[in-house]
Enzyme design. Sequence first.
Site, PDB file in Angstrom:
ATOM      1  N   GLY B  40       0.828  -1.202   0.000  1.00  0.00           N
ATOM      2  CA  GLY B  40       0.000   0.000   0.000  1.00  0.00           C
ATOM      3  C   GLY B  40       0.860   1.249   0.000  1.00  0.00           C
ATOM      4  O   GLY B  40       1.960   1.262   0.566  1.00  0.00           O
ATOM      5  N   LEU B  43      -1.397   7.349   2.507  1.00  0.00           N
ATOM      6  CA  LEU B  43      -0.644   8.182   3.447  1.00  0.00           C
ATOM      7  C   LEU B  43       0.233   7.326   4.354  1.00  0.00           C
ATOM      8  O   LEU B  43       1.400   7.620   4.568  1.00  0.00           O
ATOM      9  CB  LEU B  43      -1.600   9.012   4.285  1.00  0.00           C
ATOM     10  CG  LEU B  43      -2.294  10.140   3.530  1.00  0.00           C
ATOM     11  CD1 LEU B  43      -3.279  10.853   4.437  1.00  0.00           C
ATOM     12  CD2 LEU B  43      -1.276  11.133   2.992  1.00  0.00           C
ATOM     13  N   ALA B  44      -0.338   6.249   4.902  1.00  0.00           N
ATOM     14  CA  ALA B  44       0.427   5.424   5.838  1.00  0.00           C
ATOM     15  C   ALA B  44       1.522   4.646   5.112  1.00  0.00           C
ATOM     16  O   ALA B  44       2.679   4.650   5.539  1.00  0.00           O
ATOM     17  CB  ALA B  44      -0.511   4.466   6.580  1.00  0.00           C
ATOM     18  N   SER B 284     -17.226  17.329   1.403  1.00  0.00           N
ATOM     19  CA  SER B 284     -16.431  17.433   2.626  1.00  0.00           C
ATOM     20  C   SER B 284     -17.219  17.971   3.808  1.00  0.00           C
ATOM     21  O   SER B 284     -18.034  18.878   3.698  1.00  0.00           O
ATOM     22  CB  SER B 284     -15.243  18.355   2.379  1.00  0.00           C
ATOM     23  OG  SER B 284     -14.664  18.685   3.615  1.00  0.00           O
ATOM     24  N   ARG B 331     -19.918  12.930  13.174  1.00  0.00           N
ATOM     25  CA  ARG B 331     -20.478  12.303  11.982  1.00  0.00           C
ATOM     26  C   ARG B 331     -21.574  11.299  12.280  1.00  0.00           C
ATOM     27  O   ARG B 331     -22.602  11.271  11.610  1.00  0.00           O
ATOM     28  CB  ARG B 331     -19.353  11.607  11.212  1.00  0.00           C
ATOM     29  CG  ARG B 331     -18.410  12.603  10.616  1.00  0.00           C
ATOM     30  CD  ARG B 331     -17.254  11.945   9.927  1.00  0.00           C
ATOM     31  NE  ARG B 331     -16.505  12.972   9.203  1.00  0.00           N
ATOM     32  CZ  ARG B 331     -15.393  12.739   8.531  1.00  0.00           C
ATOM     33  NH1 ARG B 331     -14.895  11.526   8.485  1.00  0.00           N
ATOM     34  NH2 ARG B 331     -14.784  13.706   7.903  1.00  0.00           N
ATOM     35  N   ARG B 436     -14.882   7.951  14.018  1.00  0.00           N
ATOM     36  CA  ARG B 436     -13.730   8.809  13.759  1.00  0.00           C
ATOM     37  C   ARG B 436     -14.183  10.246  13.539  1.00  0.00           C
ATOM     38  O   ARG B 436     -15.172  10.488  12.859  1.00  0.00           O
ATOM     39  CB  ARG B 436     -12.988   8.325  12.510  1.00  0.00           C
ATOM     40  CG  ARG B 436     -11.805   9.190  12.147  1.00  0.00           C
ATOM     41  CD  ARG B 436     -11.012   8.627  10.990  1.00  0.00           C
ATOM     42  NE  ARG B 436     -11.735   8.636   9.728  1.00  0.00           N
ATOM     43  CZ  ARG B 436     -11.987   9.725   9.006  1.00  0.00           C
ATOM     44  NH1 ARG B 436     -11.588  10.908   9.421  1.00  0.00           N
ATOM     45  NH2 ARG B 436     -12.646   9.642   7.873  1.00  0.00           N
TER      46      ARG B 436
END
Lengths: 252, 639
Positions: B40, B43-44, B284, B331, B436
């Site tokens: 992968g 970002l990580a 967003s 959320r 999250r």
Amino acid sequence: MKVKLKVWRQKDTRSAGEFRLYETPDLNVNMSFLEMLDVVNEQLTLKGEEPIAFDHDCREGICGTCSLVINGKPHGPHRGVATCQTYMRSFQDGDIIIVEPWRARPFPVVKDLVVTRQALDKIMQAGGYISVRTGAAPDANSIPISKENADLAMDAAACIGCGACVAACKNASAMLFTAAKVSQLGLLPQGQPERYRRVKRMVEAMDEAGFGACTVTGSCEAVCPKNISLDFIARLNRDYLVASLKGGAKHG
Amino acid sequence: MKLESKIPSGPLAQKWDKARFQNKLVNPANKRKYEIIVVGAGLAGASASATLGELGYKVKNFVYHDSPRRAHSIAAQGGINAAKNYQNDGDSVYRLFYDTVKGGDFRAREANVYRLAQVSVNIIDQCAAQGVPFAREYGGLLDNRSFGGAQVSRTFYARGQTGQQLLLGAYSALCKEIASGSVQSFTHHEMLDLVLVDGHAKGVIVRNLLTGAISRHCADAVVLATGGYGNVFNLSTYARNSNATAIWRAYKRGACFANPCYTQIHPTCIPVTGDYQSKLTLMSESLRNDGRIWVPKKKEDCGKHPNDIPEEARDYYLERKYPSFGNLAPRDISSRSAKEVCDEGRGVGESGRGVYLDFADSIQRLGEAKVRERYGNLFDIYHEITNENAYQVPMRIYPAVHYTMGGLWVDYDLMSNIPGLFVLGEANFSDHGANRLGASALMQGLADGYFVLPNTICNYLASVGPGKRPGVEHEAFKEAEDNVRGITQRLLASQGKRTVDSFHKELGHILWEHCGMGRNETDLKKALQLIPALREEFWKNVKVPGEEDNLNQSLERAGRVADFLEVGELLCLDALERAESCGGHFREEHQYPDGEARRDDENFAHVAAWEYQGRDKKPVRHVEPLVYEEVKMTTRSYK
């Protein structure tokens, strides 16, 4: 609505390709172009034929994976959007739509409408970065950047690396792609130490990868899904000239 | 099995320092003797590959995309949180930590979250130094915006393309390391199995998607940074190719899967319009800074043009129910509220599953130019998809699957219960609990890759010693390769009558209806019958055209959907066993009279980590108690 598709089919890089004609079932005008291809592929699969291979991923115009030439225009009829953001309402009932892959020597066709764009990664690897070790950065606010420059850098950084600029260019030049990165980093104070070394290396890598020369016709800008400006090519040319006058990379 | 979280002892604020001091180190000369596989390049994955390469390890990075720059982190729009307190509005590491723990409904691991808040400040410094063009004020300093679940402005952003800019920053760091030779990049390669030697993760089996060639790769450690499993729902805001295969096949090799039922349904997405639809598009959360959410008070008004509905006939339900957080409620709460008003018949749009997100007030207050500057690209996306101008009529939005908080279980070092297997970013479970907060995914991905893993992986590497990895000729590699070939052949051999996508759609439908925003025992039990039946039909009746020795996108999807058909079952099983409501997991049997989620700390203040037991056998549910040393678990209130 229904449309007919003339689609480029090619088994693999070495095989010769050809156009084949497909008729779509009844479509909803709010379908995206790629959803239309999904529907056609479902039909082909059920008929026992191999579906049309095409590249796509995020389907919201940001990953840069989708890559179709629709009726001769990379990313289709509308300015400033990618193929995945093209909707069937842009076409008329009964239209014949011609669908082809990117056509450029540095982007060999893998299958049908899929090409490889690793040549763009090679340009990035030649210098499309600021050398900063993880953990070594100063406080982010210790280097103020004027809003104008930050905004302009962001305009350049918006490039999604799809390669439409290359596909549109008669010389298959990757100047707009390269100029966007050179400009983004060149506009920021952090990018100054490597500025001239970067532009030389990236242009060299572009030449090595087989991309052609730029004659500033502007066809790249016209098809760019992110409206990257041709002005950035002028910035690259200026930096390249300065870099050449300065001589070898060691002075950069 | 006992799950050892390996959280260092001592005061919360000193744990990370202590861990770094106690960690074993690998000396520079030995680092190059270690090979690390990273799967992968989001970002990580990209930040981890680049940083490990820079430290001197030999890294192999695998992605199924045509370039590492295309991972779905790129689509994150709104921003990244960091406890910089540049706004002087009362933020601190502790407040970011507390907001995140509370936002996660007290189901995250305290120590991990505190560390996340600590390194958040370094991430912004790192990215600015890489040339990420963050938004700035006229004075040249960084600008911030507010996000859901917080009352301070701590979100850094780059227009509506923050994920793209952060990913391109990490990709540029990766490019530098590829050029220097420390990282070898394999594009168009999909991981299809994890190889264990003597119980340790020592390699992967990958398929070259262009040629179909299957190859073996060995390493001293394997890092999975392969994202979430939200596409199990078929319709989601994920990229079409995002999948669970890497983590699922690791699960089948023994890695525990933690909290699979924690899925995030994002409140602001463009509503579904038809069954041809391939994905849902997020608008967003940052829009909730300046947009006001409402539906008509009366059902009869739903068909009217929104601009014809007068102010007094509108129900700004978030502002009404949650006056202190208003439109910036977290959320899960915002999504459930939208579902409620639509269930009451007050939803808008053709399907009746939509609510308005209205910018009229902001445009009046700030002017259209300012709104355009802040959100222009989002308004453009909305226009392309719906053909409507949101500067003139309110947007219509509805919740959609967006993120998965669950994932492979990891300890404080981000190592799974399989020694040598590390899991980063959305693929792991640790930092977001049951919900999250906005702008925290980017923070976690980069924290894990740049700052956590590079400091913790040496602990494992030093314990195994340099140059000890088994070669690819080891029997375990052959067995794993045979397994992969077997799956491929089975898929191609099944000459059934249904397409892969038809199964994926049906699975998604089952999950959305029975395990979506509201869950209950009856529905979950029904799903647990429907999914295995669908899976059985899949293997008998799927039709996968094409061959295995060249690009075959149907085959790729078939393998991923085959795994989703198993993931979905585990998701429902976990949702059934967690008989409480927390964060994104809302069990209808467990709510307060006012409809708020009712957590059960006595019985469920733990991580549920599932261990695979073999085909058609019920997995075992292990428990890691969540010990809160610093904060008190309270009922979450945003009123």
